[in-house]
Design an enzyme around this catalytic site. Structure first.
Site, PDB file in Angstrom:
ATOM      1  N   SER A  40      -7.808 -11.173   0.214  1.00  0.00           N
ATOM      2  CA  SER A  40      -7.637 -10.620  -1.210  1.00  0.00           C
ATOM      3  C   SER A  40      -6.520 -11.278  -1.914  1.00  0.00           C
ATOM      4  CB  SER A  40      -7.368  -9.202  -1.123  1.00  0.00           C
ATOM      5  OG  SER A  40      -6.227  -8.844  -0.653  1.00  0.00           O
ATOM      6  N   HIS A 158     -11.101  -6.144   3.542  1.00  0.00           N
ATOM      7  CA  HIS A 158     -10.855  -6.412   4.830  1.00  0.00           C
ATOM      8  C   HIS A 158     -11.738  -5.473   6.025  1.00  0.00           C
ATOM      9  CE1 HIS A 158      -6.312  -7.019   3.701  1.00  0.00           C
ATOM     10  NE2 HIS A 158      -7.160  -8.019   3.441  1.00  0.00           N
ATOM     11  N   GLN A 166      -7.853  -0.822  -0.020  1.00  0.00           N
ATOM     12  CA  GLN A 166      -7.818  -1.778   0.809  1.00  0.00           C
ATOM     13  C   GLN A 166      -6.950  -1.562   2.182  1.00  0.00           C
ATOM     14  OE1 GLN A 166      -7.272  -6.275  -0.150  1.00  0.00           O
ATOM     15  NE2 GLN A 166      -5.477  -5.791   0.797  1.00  0.00           N
ATOM     16  N   GLU A 167      -5.804  -0.710   1.967  1.00  0.00           N
ATOM     17  CA  GLU A 167      -4.925  -0.213   2.955  1.00  0.00           C
ATOM     18  C   GLU A 167      -4.271   0.940   2.918  1.00  0.00           C
ATOM     19  OE1 GLU A 167      -2.010  -3.563   3.153  1.00  0.00           O
ATOM     20  OE2 GLU A 167      -3.638  -4.948   2.723  1.00  0.00           O
ATOM     21  N   GLU A 209      -7.169  -6.011   9.751  1.00  0.00           N
ATOM     22  CA  GLU A 209      -5.676  -5.991  10.001  1.00  0.00           C
ATOM     23  C   GLU A 209      -5.503  -4.691  11.135  1.00  0.00           C
ATOM     24  OE1 GLU A 209      -3.432  -5.269   6.402  1.00  0.00           O
ATOM     25  OE2 GLU A 209      -3.963  -7.197   5.791  1.00  0.00           O
ATOM     26  N   ASP A 244      -2.148   0.076  -0.399  1.00  0.00           N
ATOM     27  CA  ASP A 244      -2.348  -1.213  -1.091  1.00  0.00           C
ATOM     28  C   ASP A 244      -3.735  -0.919  -1.804  1.00  0.00           C
ATOM     29  OD1 ASP A 244      -2.688  -3.505  -2.107  1.00  0.00           O
ATOM     30  OD2 ASP A 244      -2.554  -4.685  -0.211  1.00  0.00           O
ATOM     31  N   GLU A 285       0.699  -0.115  -3.903  1.00  0.00           N
ATOM     32  CA  GLU A 285       0.777  -1.660  -4.042  1.00  0.00           C
ATOM     33  C   GLU A 285      -0.603  -1.953  -4.815  1.00  0.00           C
ATOM     34  OE1 GLU A 285       0.974  -3.602  -0.210  1.00  0.00           O
ATOM     35  OE2 GLU A 285       0.292  -5.331  -1.042  1.00  0.00           O
ATOM     36  N   ASP A 313       1.920  -7.304  -5.867  1.00  0.00           N
ATOM     37  CA  ASP A 313       1.430  -8.275  -4.503  1.00  0.00           C
ATOM     38  C   ASP A 313       0.846  -9.458  -5.382  1.00  0.00           C
ATOM     39  OD1 ASP A 313       0.626  -9.512  -2.412  1.00  0.00           O
ATOM     40  OD2 ASP A 313      -0.827  -8.211  -1.845  1.00  0.00           O
ATOM     41  N   LYS A 338       5.493 -12.718   0.587  1.00  0.00           N
ATOM     42  CA  LYS A 338       4.635 -13.363   1.488  1.00  0.00           C
ATOM     43  C   LYS A 338       4.774 -14.839   1.418  1.00  0.00           C
ATOM     44  CE  LYS A 338       0.491 -10.463   1.103  1.00  0.00           C
ATOM     45  NZ  LYS A 338      -0.670 -10.012   0.378  1.00  0.00           N
ATOM     46  N   HIS A 366       2.740  -9.564   6.192  1.00  0.00           N
ATOM     47  CA  HIS A 366       1.798 -10.765   7.117  1.00  0.00           C
ATOM     48  C   HIS A 366       0.509 -10.937   6.173  1.00  0.00           C
ATOM     49  CE1 HIS A 366      -1.076  -7.208   8.042  1.00  0.00           C
ATOM     50  NE2 HIS A 366      -0.566  -7.233   6.829  1.00  0.00           N
ATOM     51  N   ARG A 367      -0.394 -11.727   6.498  1.00  0.00           N
ATOM     52  CA  ARG A 367      -1.562 -11.820   5.528  1.00  0.00           C
ATOM     53  C   ARG A 367      -2.714 -11.084   6.551  1.00  0.00           C
ATOM     54  NH1 ARG A 367      -1.081 -14.667   0.837  1.00  0.00           N
ATOM     55  NH2 ARG A 367      -2.987 -13.249   0.204  1.00  0.00           N
ATOM     56  N   SER A 368      -3.980 -11.097   5.807  1.00  0.00           N
ATOM     57  CA  SER A 368      -5.092 -10.512   6.706  1.00  0.00           C
ATOM     58  C   SER A 368      -5.578 -11.212   7.783  1.00  0.00           C
ATOM     59  CB  SER A 368      -6.289  -9.893   5.806  1.00  0.00           C
ATOM     60  OG  SER A 368      -6.723 -11.079   4.924  1.00  0.00           O
ATOM     61  N   LYS A 389       5.260  -4.904   6.248  1.00  0.00           N
ATOM     62  CA  LYS A 389       3.739  -4.591   6.923  1.00  0.00           C
ATOM     63  C   LYS A 389       3.185  -5.570   7.534  1.00  0.00           C
ATOM     64  CE  LYS A 389       0.958  -5.571   2.496  1.00  0.00           C
ATOM     65  NZ  LYS A 389      -0.129  -5.174   2.078  1.00  0.00           N
TER      66      LYS A 389
HETATM   67  P1  PGA Z   1      -4.606 -10.388   2.151  1.00  0.00           P
HETATM   68  O1  PGA Z   1      -4.181  -9.051   1.665  1.00  0.00           O
HETATM   69  O2  PGA Z   1      -3.929 -11.006   3.153  1.00  0.00           O
HETATM   70  O3  PGA Z   1      -6.149 -10.528   2.516  1.00  0.00           O
HETATM   71  O4  PGA Z   1      -4.467 -11.087   0.725  1.00  0.00           O
HETATM   72  C1  PGA Z   1      -3.106  -8.354   2.206  1.00  0.00           C
HETATM   73  C2  PGA Z   1      -2.503  -7.721   1.177  1.00  0.00           C
HETATM   74  O5  PGA Z   1      -3.378  -7.604  -0.037  1.00  0.00           O
HETATM   75  O6  PGA Z   1      -1.518  -7.195   0.953  1.00  0.00           O
HETATM   76 ZN    ZN Z   2      -1.574  -6.409  -1.174  1.00  0.00          ZN
END
Ligand code: PGA
Ligand code: ZN
Length: 414
Positions: A40, A158, A166-167, A209, A244, A285, A313, A338, A366-368, A389
């Site tokens: 994302s 994800h 998403q999270e 993740e 998130d 987020e 983000d 990131k 991290h990243r996905s 995270k």
């Molecule tokens: P991504 O997702 O690594 O797929 O961008 C992580 C996030 O959105 O925090």
């Molecule tokens: Zn995010």
């Protein structure tokens, strides 16, 4: 520090996609780092260079590797590099674009991280301490362990389910990292039982993740089942949530198109306030799309009494310019950090310093799509980030970061 050689290769990330790994040699040894990759991804992030064409679904990174070996390596092999700023500055010069589109942020970030490890080794100090020294050139920051945010239910880009968010992250509230990790793992294990009992075995399949990806639709359903599992283990009072939403993913024609219907910005802000009044949510987020600054500002003013942090983000993309825009507009009060969103350690530290100066919280992330590289654990400790995270407390590439933090905690507290 004399660079003896710099090599790169195409390896697999945790999704099975190609990514860049760098091997940098000095007299102190061989230092390896891997570039992570998002799904994302924000449109304002530095460019991840992919080959395109038919090979490996267009996702190959041979161009990025060629850039490392044919453009960056000849400039540094056999040379003395004395600082992180020097190597990062050199790569920025060689790239010469605003968004790293010439060399590729995936090429640059892997070299920057490997060089950081090598520079730490040169001083015979651990990576977290070296990063702390780099950061302390800008401000006084003691070493500290971040609070982990465990992504126990995956949705959005994800997972193959219907959750818009998403999270769903569980943030344990104990006083040490080791205790927090234990609580996170306990909740994760019990959540697996709860999902299986309620929805059958397919509900415990996992997303990118490592969090479970049950076929739920509404955020409340996910939060309820996590609370239920926590209650069963006597941990209900020991956890909070950060969500998130990654809302850019479902923002279409000025509306947030969710399973609950299509919302305008202000209505969606009211929905968040309602959710926060019902659940122990300490952070949200990307509640809105990456350029919908106005809606962020509305939510921030509505939440001023709640103490819930609003985390940029895709909005802020670890970029000082975007962080300044968000500060001017009073859009958020925390950032995701990131390294690959901006490309170099030097620039990521500048973003962290700016966030701290603004009095904002930092979530190192991290990243996905990940590698086994645990660099971000040292980064979080070195800059004294409030949170980290790294996905679920499960799966090798996610656990690598949490396990590294356990080790750092035991060393710092010795
Ligand atoms: P991504 O997702 O690594 O797929 O961008 C992580 C996030 O959105 O925090
Ligand atoms: Zn995010």
């Amino acid at each position: 520090m004399k660079i003896l050689s710099l090599k790169a290769r195409e390896i697999l990330d945790s999704r099975g996609n190609p990514t860049v790994e760098v091997e940098l040699k000095t007299q102190k040894g061989e230092f390896v780092s891997g570039a992570p990759s998002g799904a994302s991804t924000g449109i304002h992030e530095a460019v991840e260079l992919r080959d395109g064409g038919a090979r490996r679904g267009g996702l190959g990174v041979l161009k990025a590797i060629k850039n490392i070996e044919e453009i960056i390596a000849p400039k540094i092999e056999g040379k003395e590099i004395s600082s992180q700023e020097e190597i990062d500055g050199l790569m920025l010069e060689l790239d010469g674009t605003d968004n790293k589109s010439k060399l590729g942020a995936n090429a640059i970030v892997a070299v920057s991280m490997a060089a950081c490890r090598a520079l730490a080794a040169e001083k015979n100090i651990p990576l977290y301490q070296f990063i702390n020294e780099l950061f302390n050139q800008k401000r006084e920051q003691p070493l500290s362990l971040p609070s982990p945010c465990f992504n126990v239910i995956n949705g959005g880009a994800h997972a193959g389910n219907d959750l818009d968010v998403q999270e769903f992250m569980v943030v344990p509230q104990a006083s040490s990292f080791a205790e927090n990790l234990e609580i996170g793992a306990e909740v994760y294990r019990e959540l697996k039982n709860a999902l299986k009992n309620k929805m059958g075995p397919s509900a415990v399949n996992v997303g990118d993740e490592g969090g479970f990806a049950p076929s739920l639709e509404y955020p409340e359903e996910a939060l309820d089942i996590i609370l239920e599992a926590s209650e069963k283990k006597g941990l209900r009072q020991k956890i909070k949530f950060i969500l998130d939403v990654a809302a850019s993913q479902f923002f279409e024609e000025g509306k947030y198109k969710t399973k609950m219907g299509a919302f305008g910005g202000e209505d969606f802000a009211d929905y968040y306030c309602d959710l926060i009044s019902k659940y122990p949510i300490i952070g949200i987020e990307d509640p809105f799309a990456e350029d919908d600054f106005g809606s962020w500002t509305i939510l921030k003013s509505k939440l001023s009494d709640f103490g819930t942090i609003i985390v940029g983000d895709d909005l802020t993309v670890t970029n000082p310019e975007r962080i300044k825009m968000a500060a001017d507009k009073k859009s958020c009060d925390a950032i995701i950090l990131k390294i690959n969103q901006i490309g170099t350690i030097t620039e990521a530290l500048a973003s962290a310093e700016l966030a701290k100066r603004l009095g904002w919280k930092i979530i190192v992330s991290h990243r996905s799509g990940e590698t086994g590289d645990d660099f971000i654990a040292d980064l979080a400790v070195g800059i004294g980030a409030e949170f980290i995270k790294s996905g679920a407390p499960a799966r090798g590439e996610r656990a690598a970061k949490y396990n590294r933090l356990l080790k750092i905690e035991s060393k710092i507290r010795q």
